[in-house]
Structure formats: C-alpha cells, structure tokens
Design a protein around this motif. Sequence first.
Motif, mmCIF file in Angstrom:
data_model
loop_
_atom_site.group_PDB
_atom_site.id
_atom_site.type_symbol
_atom_site.label_atom_id
_atom_site.label_comp_id
_atom_site.label_asym_id
_atom_site.label_seq_id
_atom_site.Cartn_x
_atom_site.Cartn_y
_atom_site.Cartn_z
ATOM 1 N N LEU A 188 -8.323 -6.633 4.912
ATOM 2 C CA LEU A 188 -8.094 -5.700 5.974
ATOM 3 C C LEU A 188 -6.322 -5.493 6.174
ATOM 4 C CD1 LEU A 188 -9.657 -7.655 9.730
ATOM 5 C CD2 LEU A 188 -10.654 -5.226 8.166
ATOM 6 N N ILE A 189 -5.774 -6.353 5.698
ATOM 7 C CA ILE A 189 -4.366 -6.161 5.595
ATOM 8 C C ILE A 189 -4.156 -5.035 3.990
ATOM 9 C CG2 ILE A 189 -2.086 -7.636 5.112
ATOM 10 C CD1 ILE A 189 -3.247 -9.879 6.449
ATOM 11 N N GLY A 190 -4.341 -5.408 3.094
ATOM 12 C CA GLY A 190 -4.878 -5.027 1.760
ATOM 13 C C GLY A 190 -5.105 -3.304 2.479
ATOM 14 N N CYS A 191 -6.213 -3.098 3.337
ATOM 15 C CA CYS A 191 -5.977 -1.884 3.464
ATOM 16 C C CYS A 191 -4.672 -1.045 4.072
ATOM 17 C CB CYS A 191 -7.208 -1.448 4.545
ATOM 18 S SG CYS A 191 -9.167 -1.832 3.660
ATOM 19 N N GLY A 192 -4.487 -1.786 5.390
ATOM 20 C CA GLY A 192 -3.248 -1.337 5.688
ATOM 21 C C GLY A 192 -2.496 -0.950 4.995
ATOM 22 N N ARG A 193 -1.963 -2.099 4.178
ATOM 23 C CA ARG A 193 -1.120 -0.996 2.738
ATOM 24 C C ARG A 193 -1.095 -0.337 2.309
ATOM 25 N NH1 ARG A 193 -0.425 -7.820 1.016
ATOM 26 N NH2 ARG A 193 0.872 -8.775 2.719
ATOM 27 N N ALA A 194 -2.179 0.341 2.002
ATOM 28 C CA ALA A 194 -2.638 1.259 1.274
ATOM 29 C C ALA A 194 -2.516 2.607 1.873
ATOM 30 C CB ALA A 194 -4.361 0.825 1.125
ATOM 31 N N VAL B 275 -2.940 6.600 -9.042
ATOM 32 C CA VAL B 275 -2.613 6.035 -7.682
ATOM 33 C C VAL B 275 -4.378 5.818 -7.107
ATOM 34 C CG1 VAL B 275 -2.633 8.233 -5.579
ATOM 35 C CG2 VAL B 275 -1.352 8.628 -7.391
ATOM 36 N N SER B 276 -5.349 5.844 -7.652
ATOM 37 C CA SER B 276 -6.180 5.493 -7.259
ATOM 38 C C SER B 276 -6.339 4.248 -7.835
ATOM 39 C CB SER B 276 -7.712 6.165 -7.585
ATOM 40 O OG SER B 276 -7.564 7.124 -6.809
ATOM 41 N N LEU B 277 -5.467 3.657 -8.597
ATOM 42 C CA LEU B 277 -5.826 1.891 -9.092
ATOM 43 C C LEU B 277 -4.911 0.931 -8.533
ATOM 44 C CD1 LEU B 277 -6.805 0.855 -11.579
ATOM 45 C CD2 LEU B 277 -4.996 1.418 -12.777
ATOM 46 N N VAL B 278 -3.644 2.360 -8.085
ATOM 47 C CA VAL B 278 -2.665 1.180 -7.066
ATOM 48 C C VAL B 278 -3.109 1.063 -6.004
ATOM 49 C CG1 VAL B 278 -0.077 1.645 -6.252
ATOM 50 C CG2 VAL B 278 -0.643 2.427 -8.389
ATOM 51 N N LEU B 279 -4.023 1.848 -5.671
ATOM 52 C CA LEU B 279 -4.284 1.703 -4.283
ATOM 53 C C LEU B 279 -5.542 0.302 -4.186
ATOM 54 C CD1 LEU B 279 -5.187 5.660 -2.495
ATOM 55 C CD2 LEU B 279 -2.834 3.827 -2.117
ATOM 56 N N VAL B 280 -6.313 0.288 -5.313
ATOM 57 C CA VAL B 280 -7.367 -0.849 -5.241
ATOM 58 C C VAL B 280 -6.405 -1.424 -5.835
ATOM 59 C CG1 VAL B 280 -9.136 -1.317 -6.873
ATOM 60 C CG2 VAL B 280 -9.266 0.611 -6.768
ATOM 61 N N CYS B 281 -5.753 -2.030 -6.750
ATOM 62 C CA CYS B 281 -4.408 -2.828 -7.051
ATOM 63 C C CYS B 281 -4.158 -3.864 -5.199
ATOM 64 C CB CYS B 281 -4.048 -3.109 -7.828
ATOM 65 S SG CYS B 281 -4.774 -2.239 -9.632
ATOM 66 N N VAL C 74 -1.393 13.572 -7.053
ATOM 67 C CA VAL C 74 -1.584 12.740 -6.036
ATOM 68 C C VAL C 74 -2.859 13.918 -5.774
ATOM 69 C CG1 VAL C 74 -0.939 12.445 -3.993
ATOM 70 C CG2 VAL C 74 0.989 11.939 -5.674
ATOM 71 N N LYS C 75 -3.213 14.759 -5.219
ATOM 72 C CA LYS C 75 -4.722 15.036 -4.810
ATOM 73 C C LYS C 75 -5.310 15.106 -5.347
ATOM 74 C CE LYS C 75 -1.891 18.390 -1.520
ATOM 75 N NZ LYS C 75 -1.617 19.481 -1.142
ATOM 76 N N SER C 76 -5.133 14.732 -6.235
ATOM 77 C CA SER C 76 -6.310 14.860 -7.582
ATOM 78 C C SER C 76 -7.540 13.516 -8.122
ATOM 79 C CB SER C 76 -6.085 14.788 -9.007
ATOM 80 O OG SER C 76 -4.994 13.632 -9.184
ATOM 81 N N SER C 77 -6.775 11.760 -6.607
ATOM 82 C CA SER C 77 -6.885 11.068 -6.203
ATOM 83 C C SER C 77 -7.937 10.697 -5.292
ATOM 84 C CB SER C 77 -6.138 10.071 -5.586
ATOM 85 O OG SER C 77 -6.647 8.721 -5.512
ATOM 86 N N GLY C 78 -9.271 10.264 -5.348
ATOM 87 C CA GLY C 78 -10.431 11.126 -4.410
ATOM 88 C C GLY C 78 -9.867 9.641 -3.396
ATOM 89 N N LEU C 79 -9.140 8.297 -3.766
ATOM 90 C CA LEU C 79 -9.025 7.401 -2.556
ATOM 91 C C LEU C 79 -7.947 7.911 -1.660
ATOM 92 C CD1 LEU C 79 -8.892 4.049 -4.310
ATOM 93 C CD2 LEU C 79 -11.181 4.623 -2.615
ATOM 94 N N TYR C 80 -7.528 8.981 -2.431
ATOM 95 C CA TYR C 80 -5.419 8.769 -1.686
ATOM 96 C C TYR C 80 -6.635 10.049 -0.397
ATOM 97 C CZ TYR C 80 -1.770 12.039 0.000
ATOM 98 O OH TYR C 80 -1.041 12.764 0.945
ATOM 99 N N MET C 81 -7.583 10.855 -1.042
ATOM 100 C CA MET C 81 -7.712 11.576 -0.186
ATOM 101 C C MET C 81 -8.686 11.562 1.150
ATOM 102 S SD MET C 81 -6.607 14.967 -1.233
ATOM 103 C CE MET C 81 -6.783 16.320 0.240
ATOM 104 N N GLN C 82 -9.251 10.463 0.876
ATOM 105 C CA GLN C 82 -10.156 9.853 1.993
ATOM 106 C C GLN C 82 -9.173 9.935 3.255
ATOM 107 O OE1 GLN C 82 -13.092 6.750 0.674
ATOM 108 N NE2 GLN C 82 -14.333 8.538 -0.934
ATOM 109 N N GLY C 83 -8.073 7.875 2.296
ATOM 110 C CA GLY C 83 -7.265 8.560 3.810
ATOM 111 C C GLY C 83 -6.992 9.227 4.194
#
Length: 382
Positions: free
Chosen positions: A160-166, A16-22, A189-198
Amino acid sequence: MANSAWLLEQVSVNLVSLVLVCIVIASVIQGAVRGASGSAQRFMQFAAEGVATVVSVVVAWKLADTLSPQLQSWLVAKRIVIPNEEIGFFQQMLYTFVTGVRDFPLLRVGTVFAIAYLACKTILVRLWLFIALRTGLLGSIGSASRSWMSSGVGGAIGSLIGCGRALLLIACLFVYTALYPETPFTNYVKSSGLYMQGATQVIEPVGGELLASRLPVFAKAVGDEFNHILQRKYEVIDARIPSDIAEAAKQIAAPHAGDEAKAKALYQWVGSRVQYDYDKVQLYEEKRIWKEQSPEETFATRKGVCIDYSRLYAVMARSVGLDVKVVTGLGYDGQGGYGPHAWNEVYLADSKEWVPLDSTWMSSGGNWFDPPGFDKTHIRDA
C-alpha cells in the motif's frame, strides 16, 4: 532531454514502468522486514504526512491569498531605497529579493505560501509525533515479531505504501507532461502502461484536467515574472551613480526641456559615443569567456555590447530624474532570425507612457527611439 529520450527508446522495457514496479517491490520488502507492527507504524506515518501535506497546502494557500496584499502594503510603506553606493553581492541579492517581493505578485504569493506551508507542516507533523509517542502508537520496531505471518502482513502494508509512493511519482510526471506536452520524453512517459493507468484512473479524476489546463499558463506567468526579477538586478547593481557619469548626463540634458527631449538627447549621446565591442563578442563566442563590465567602465572605455549600452543609458537617465528600465530579450539579426539582445524603456511623464529605445542599434544607423514597429524587431523576455 531529446537525446535522453532517444536512449530510453532503445531499451525494450519501458524504464518508467520498471521504476514504478521497483518502488512497489522495494516497499513490499521493507514492509516484510519491518513486520506487521513496524509496517503499520510506517503506514500511519505515511498517511499522517500525506494528510499534513494536504492540510498545509490548503492553509498556506489561504494565508498567501490573505497576507500577500498586506505584505505588499507594508513593504511599500517602508519606502525601501537602494543605496547610492557600492554594495556587496549578498546585499544585492537581498535588495533584489525584497523589492521583487514588493513589486511582483507571484513571487510575493509564492514566498508567503512557502513560509506558511513549512510552518504549518512542521507544526502538524510534530503534533502527530507527540500524540503518537504519548499514546504508544510509535513503539519499538525492533521488538516487533518476525513470524512469517507478521512478515506477510508487513509486506501487504508495504505494498500500500509502495502504491502511494508510485502515485506521487506519477503525479510529478503528470505535471511534467502537462508543462511540456510535445517533448520526446513526454511521449516516452505516456508509452508506459502503468503510468497511463495511474494518470487516467487516479490523477486525472482528482484534478488532472485543472492541472493540464492551468499549469502551462501558470508556468508562463512564472517564467515572465522571473525574467522581470532578473532585469531588476541591473537596477540594484547599478544603483550607485558615479559622479562623472551624473555630471555628463546633466550637461547633455541641460539644454532640453521635458522628459522626451532629455531621454532622446541621452539616447543619441550613448548611441554615438559608445562603439560596439566586437572583440568582447568574439571572446564569448569562441572561448565562452564573458567580460562583465559596469556602466562606469563603459563610460570610461566608450566600448561595449548591447547590455553595456543599456546599463549606461539607464544610469545616465536616472541621474537626470528619468524612470528607466533595462529590458532583455531577442533582437532581429537582419537574416531572418533573432538573437539575445538588450535595450531600454523610459517613462515619459508628459504622455504618461513607457517608450522603447535601442541606443545599440542607433550606433549602426537609423532611428530607434520609439519608432513604429519596434516590437516587431525586439521581443522582450517578459
């Protein structure tokens, strides 16, 4: 989904974190390729679409709330009657949908909302494109400068666009976790740090608490209504009452006075005349072949399973003026569990109530015409 979550857990990097970063990296690269001018145009398009989406949702919700009662009144006034004749598949779907919109509030509101949303967003997007083209906001991307500075600015805008898409993906995942809080995939999903931050810093402050508390209730209501719509299909496909079935039903009900006596006489006739088709069940369980049959076939062969008993009873009951439903759900299997089952509910005008009956189980013995504790052995889908 459980197996998929297990496989994901075997990967050391949280996907999940990897997809968000990509998503963000891909947007940065797109921005750098487009350059400052092209990325600025794309950012304006992205922002305009976001604003159009929000405005369209608000407008569509208001229109759905206002127009839904008027649509129901108009459809009721039309007095839509399913024809007592053989109709094709698309006509069956049409009558099921139209009568469903008339009778089921969530389907009606959802239909009005979808139409209003699509119309409103289409108008707003086209209006923005017209203004942008007339004012020169949308120029030729290909003619934009490709200097290092332009690519750097474009990449920054792309981020900025990428952050919006994420964040859009995080919002979708947040909805899933709210609907299915106990699944393995939700835990992953909840184990993803990036997901939890968003989710905790953006989604929850905006409307996360409302989504988390209301979505499961709304989803259950939608599921219940969907089951009602599925049951409605039997009223549509069985609207035509064959003459031999109608004649038999009238002869059975003739000696009886009152809705309850007629309903019980038909229940006893169906339960005692139709034999349970164990071969049909075996064919489905062993080879996954389902033998669909009409009430006319059940009446002719005197064989069927629970849905066939229920559909035949419904057709016979309607032919003598009774209001009846085919109900699907779960039935007690006598061994501590429940399995898929179908039965009927018939309206008794004298007592002004719907009562349940199970002609399939009557054939196995016992009284299953509105007995005490019927709901303990029958769990309806809706």
